[in-house]
Design a protein around this motif. Structure first.
Motif, PDB file in Angstrom:
ATOM      1  N   LEU A  46      42.656 -11.172 -11.682  1.00 39.75           N
ATOM      2  CA  LEU A  46      42.006  -9.939 -12.129  1.00 39.75           C
ATOM      3  C   LEU A  46      40.661 -10.337 -12.739  1.00 39.75           C
ATOM      4  O   LEU A  46      40.606 -11.193 -13.632  1.00 39.75           O
ATOM      5  N   THR A  47      39.590  -9.744 -12.240  1.00 38.16           N
ATOM      6  CA  THR A  47      38.241 -10.131 -12.663  1.00 38.16           C
ATOM      7  C   THR A  47      37.420  -8.894 -13.007  1.00 38.16           C
ATOM      8  O   THR A  47      37.492  -7.881 -12.313  1.00 38.16           O
ATOM      9  N   HIS A  48      36.653  -9.016 -14.061  1.00 38.68           N
ATOM     10  CA  HIS A  48      35.677  -7.978 -14.429  1.00 38.68           C
ATOM     11  C   HIS A  48      34.283  -8.586 -14.332  1.00 38.68           C
ATOM     12  O   HIS A  48      34.035  -9.703 -14.804  1.00 38.68           O
ATOM     13  N   VAL A  49      33.359  -7.863 -13.703  1.00 39.31           N
ATOM     14  CA  VAL A  49      31.976  -8.310 -13.557  1.00 39.31           C
ATOM     15  C   VAL A  49      31.046  -7.238 -14.105  1.00 39.31           C
ATOM     16  O   VAL A  49      31.187  -6.056 -13.771  1.00 39.31           O
ATOM     17  N   GLY A  50      30.118  -7.649 -14.949  1.00 41.08           N
ATOM     18  CA  GLY A  50      29.089  -6.742 -15.454  1.00 41.08           C
ATOM     19  C   GLY A  50      27.729  -7.223 -14.988  1.00 41.08           C
ATOM     20  O   GLY A  50      27.295  -8.323 -15.363  1.00 41.08           O
ATOM     21  N   THR A  51      27.052  -6.449 -14.157  1.00 39.97           N
ATOM     22  CA  THR A  51      25.764  -6.838 -13.582  1.00 39.97           C
ATOM     23  C   THR A  51      24.635  -6.033 -14.222  1.00 39.97           C
ATOM     24  O   THR A  51      24.735  -4.819 -14.382  1.00 39.97           O
ATOM     25  N   ASP A  52      23.564  -6.738 -14.569  1.00 39.51           N
ATOM     26  CA  ASP A  52      22.394  -6.120 -15.195  1.00 39.51           C
ATOM     27  C   ASP A  52      21.210  -6.319 -14.249  1.00 39.51           C
ATOM     28  O   ASP A  52      20.853  -7.446 -13.907  1.00 39.51           O
ATOM     29  N   LYS A  53      20.619  -5.217 -13.801  1.00 42.24           N
ATOM     30  CA  LYS A  53      19.449  -5.312 -12.940  1.00 42.24           C
ATOM     31  C   LYS A  53      18.475  -4.186 -13.271  1.00 42.24           C
ATOM     32  O   LYS A  53      18.829  -3.213 -13.953  1.00 42.24           O
ATOM     33  N   MET A  54      17.256  -4.328 -12.786  1.00 43.04           N
ATOM     34  CA  MET A  54      16.221  -3.343 -13.052  1.00 43.04           C
ATOM     35  C   MET A  54      15.837  -2.651 -11.746  1.00 43.04           C
ATOM     36  O   MET A  54      15.507  -3.307 -10.756  1.00 43.04           O
ATOM     37  N   GLU A  55      15.913  -1.334 -11.762  1.00 40.82           N
ATOM     38  CA  GLU A  55      15.448  -0.566 -10.616  1.00 40.82           C
ATOM     39  C   GLU A  55      13.983  -0.209 -10.853  1.00 40.82           C
ATOM     40  O   GLU A  55      13.651   0.478 -11.810  1.00 40.82           O
ATOM     41  N   GLN A  56      13.124  -0.715  -9.974  1.00 37.13           N
ATOM     42  CA  GLN A  56      11.696  -0.423 -10.099  1.00 37.13           C
ATOM     43  C   GLN A  56      11.287   0.586  -9.029  1.00 37.13           C
ATOM     44  O   GLN A  56      11.526   0.369  -7.844  1.00 37.13           O
ATOM     45  N   LEU A  57      10.686   1.664  -9.465  1.00 37.66           N
ATOM     46  CA  LEU A  57      10.244   2.722  -8.552  1.00 37.66           C
ATOM     47  C   LEU A  57       8.733   2.905  -8.656  1.00 37.66           C
ATOM     48  O   LEU A  57       8.151   2.760  -9.740  1.00 37.66           O
ATOM     49  N   PHE A  58       8.132   3.201  -7.550  1.00 42.16           N
ATOM     50  CA  PHE A  58       6.709   3.575  -7.554  1.00 42.16           C
ATOM     51  C   PHE A  58       6.579   4.915  -6.837  1.00 42.16           C
ATOM     52  O   PHE A  58       6.878   5.045  -5.652  1.00 42.16           O
ATOM     53  N   GLU A  69       0.826  -1.206   0.000  1.00 43.89           N
ATOM     54  CA  GLU A  69       0.000   0.000   0.000  1.00 43.89           C
ATOM     55  C   GLU A  69       0.865   1.263   0.000  1.00 43.89           C
ATOM     56  O   GLU A  69       0.781   2.124   0.878  1.00 43.89           O
ATOM     57  N   VAL A  70       1.725   1.329  -1.025  1.00 41.83           N
ATOM     58  CA  VAL A  70       2.668   2.445  -1.113  1.00 41.83           C
ATOM     59  C   VAL A  70       1.934   3.788  -1.172  1.00 41.83           C
ATOM     60  O   VAL A  70       2.319   4.757  -0.507  1.00 41.83           O
ATOM     61  N   GLY A  71       0.860   3.848  -1.971  1.00 34.56           N
ATOM     62  CA  GLY A  71       0.092   5.099  -2.052  1.00 34.56           C
ATOM     63  C   GLY A  71       0.955   6.265  -2.501  1.00 34.56           C
ATOM     64  O   GLY A  71       1.680   6.185  -3.492  1.00 34.56           O
ATOM     65  N   PRO A  72       0.948   7.360  -1.762  1.00 33.71           N
ATOM     66  CA  PRO A  72       1.745   8.534  -2.158  1.00 33.71           C
ATOM     67  C   PRO A  72       3.214   8.424  -1.751  1.00 33.71           C
ATOM     68  O   PRO A  72       4.002   9.327  -2.052  1.00 33.71           O
ATOM     69  N   ASP A  73       3.572   7.355  -1.045  1.00 29.32           N
ATOM     70  CA  ASP A  73       4.960   7.215  -0.595  1.00 29.32           C
ATOM     71  C   ASP A  73       5.850   6.736  -1.741  1.00 29.32           C
ATOM     72  O   ASP A  73       5.406   6.556  -2.879  1.00 29.32           O
ATOM     73  N   TYR A  74       7.099   6.505  -1.418  1.00 36.06           N
ATOM     74  CA  TYR A  74       8.130   6.190  -2.419  1.00 36.06           C
ATOM     75  C   TYR A  74       8.532   4.726  -2.262  1.00 36.06           C
ATOM     76  O   TYR A  74       9.083   4.333  -1.229  1.00 36.06           O
ATOM     77  N   GLY A  75       8.255   3.866  -3.271  1.00 39.59           N
ATOM     78  CA  GLY A  75       8.616   2.453  -3.234  1.00 39.59           C
ATOM     79  C   GLY A  75       9.786   2.167  -4.166  1.00 39.59           C
ATOM     80  O   GLY A  75       9.883   2.749  -5.259  1.00 39.59           O
ATOM     81  N   GLU A  76      10.662   1.271  -3.738  1.00 38.55           N
ATOM     82  CA  GLU A  76      11.876   1.027  -4.529  1.00 38.55           C
ATOM     83  C   GLU A  76      12.321  -0.425  -4.379  1.00 38.55           C
ATOM     84  O   GLU A  76      12.285  -1.003  -3.295  1.00 38.55           O
TER      85      GLU A  76
END
Length: 439
Positions: A198-210, A163-170
């Motif tokens: 020596l390591t390289h990491v590439g991370t893919d994610k989705m930021e969902q905001l309400f 029940e996020v309503g007018p608040d900020y969801g993340e």
């Protein structure tokens, strides 16, 4: 001669023989052990040695022959024990030097073996290709990790549940990551090797905001790591400090003062782990302990662990390692948090290795697990399996599969303060493959 007299004489003869056998002396023991050695009756020689030791008879040649018996049975850890005993009595025989060296090398104790090789004869040093400084191995490995529940989580209605309503969801929904890793090991002095990664990491994610409505923003995290790990052989004690430094950058979408408006904030991050490990070898057992000082995802903590590796066959064809982990942070003193069980076995040319972890794992540090994916979340269970396959003498393939449960949180903020949250779970799958080359 009567039958009674004959019986008495036979009994006396048998008794005298048995009595003579119990009169153990160095001459008879040396004669018998040498006969068994020439006949290659290795098991009988080992049993005879045990009896002689119980009688207090133990000397150089008996120790060496017993070591060779264990060696020819493929019990290299047992063999090294007896070769060390003979070595302490006399270190000048080249054949003993060679047996001792390979009995250690065949059970993964190369650092210890290289330190002893300094005192070997010049001829043997050339034969085993001994060098004070030399490259040992180079390896490349790559992997891909994914979340099969990504689309389901992305389309879920957790904002309604809370029940996020007018608040900020993340929330940050992990989609996948890939990594590429380069390892290099070299001996910088007898009894001292240096490991680099020596390591390289590439991370893919989705930021969902309400914030009035639901929004999805693609987030890419670029991460690099450098791992440095010297290993020292101090007699039969191994000492190994290490340093792991991680750095990278990412983007973050934040809400503006007005609802439904956002701005991008780029930020850089850095993590570190400092580790000290010690272990030794007692026959078919190898106990060890480790302490870690770390800061991951802006959280400082300490982690300690202790383990016991068991070699039931007295070689590397089968081994098992139970391990316990303890952790402390700013809010909690040291306490148990995780149990691990790992092991491996050899089947023909294939070497299988597995690892299982169960407990509280958030920003968790595994031995040798120097690939740290910089995303939040906690885990309570993880297992991994690897298959190694050598080819063309100097090369080795490896394929791994990892399965780990992950729990993260959808968070609701009211006036920039955490107001409510809800956990969501998924399984993270990872497949990696690599090849190594021994110099």
């Amino acid at each position: 001669m009567s039958k009674r007299i004959v019986t008495v004489l036979l009994f006396m003869a048998v008794f005298s023989v048995l009595n003579a056998q119990t009169n153990w002396n160095y001459t008879e023991v040396d004669k018998k052990s040498y006969e068994l050695f020439q006949q290659k009756k290795w098991k009988e020689l080992i049993e005879f040695n045990n009896e002689a030791c119980e009688k207090g008879i133990e000397y150089f040649y008996l120790q060496a022959r017993t070591g060779i018996a264990w060696y020819n049975l493929g019990k290299y850890r047992k063999a090294s024990e007896w070769f060390f005993k003979a070595w302490e009595n006399d270190q000048h025989f080249e054949w003993l030097q060679e047996y001792l060296y390979y009995s250690l090398a065949y059970t993964g104790r190369y650092v210890e073996a290289s330190k002893l090789a300094v005192d070997f004869s010049n001829e043997l040093q050339q034969k085993i290709n001994f060098q004070k400084m030399k490259p040992l191995q180079i390896a490349i490995e790559g992997g891909y990790s994914w979340n099969p529940d990504f689309e389901q989580l992305l389309g879920s209605n957790m904002h309604n549940d809370l029940e996020v309503g007018p608040d900020y969801g993340e929330a940050f929904f992990f989609k996948n990551y890939h990594f590429e890793s380069l390892d290099y090991s070299h001996q910088i002095a007898p009894g001292v090797i240096l490991n680099h990664n020596l390591t390289h990491v590439g991370t893919d994610k989705m930021e969902q905001l309400f914030w009035g409505s639901r929004y999805n923003f693609q987030i890419d995290v670029k991460q690099n790591q450098y791992f440095l790990n010297p290993v020292f052989a101090l007699g039969k004690l191994y000492f190994s400090p290490s340093m792991n430094i991680t750095w990278g950058k990412s983007a973050l979408l934040l809400g503006n003062y007005d609802p439904n408006t956002f701005y991008t904030s780029s930020y850089k991050f850095s993590d570190y782990i400092f580790t000290t490990s010690v272990w030794t070898n007692w026959g078919n057992f190898s106990p060890g302990a480790e302490i870690n000082l770390a800061n991951i995802a802006n959280e400082g903590f300490k982690q300690a662990s202790a383990w016991l590796t068991i070699y039931p066959l007295s070689n590397s064809n089968l081994y098992l390692t139970p391990r316990v982990y303890f952790r402390s942070d700013n809010d909690n003193s040291f306490g148990y948090n995780t149990f691990g069980l790992s092991g491996g076995f050899q089947l023909g040319q294939f070497h299988f290795y597995g690892n299982y972890l169960n407990g509280e794992m958030e920003n968790f540090i595994e031995t040798g697990g120097y690939v740290i994916a910089n995303f939040p979340g906690r885990s309570t269970r993880k297992y991994m399996g690897s298959i190694y396959f050598p080819f063309a003498k100097r090369y080795q393939f490896v394929v791994r599969y990892l399965n780990q449960d992950v729990s993260e949180r959808y968070r609701v903020y009211q006036n920039a303060t955490l107001f409510n949250e809800k956990a969501y779970n998924y399984i993270k799958h990872t497949i990696t493959a690599g090849i190594s080359w021994k110099f």
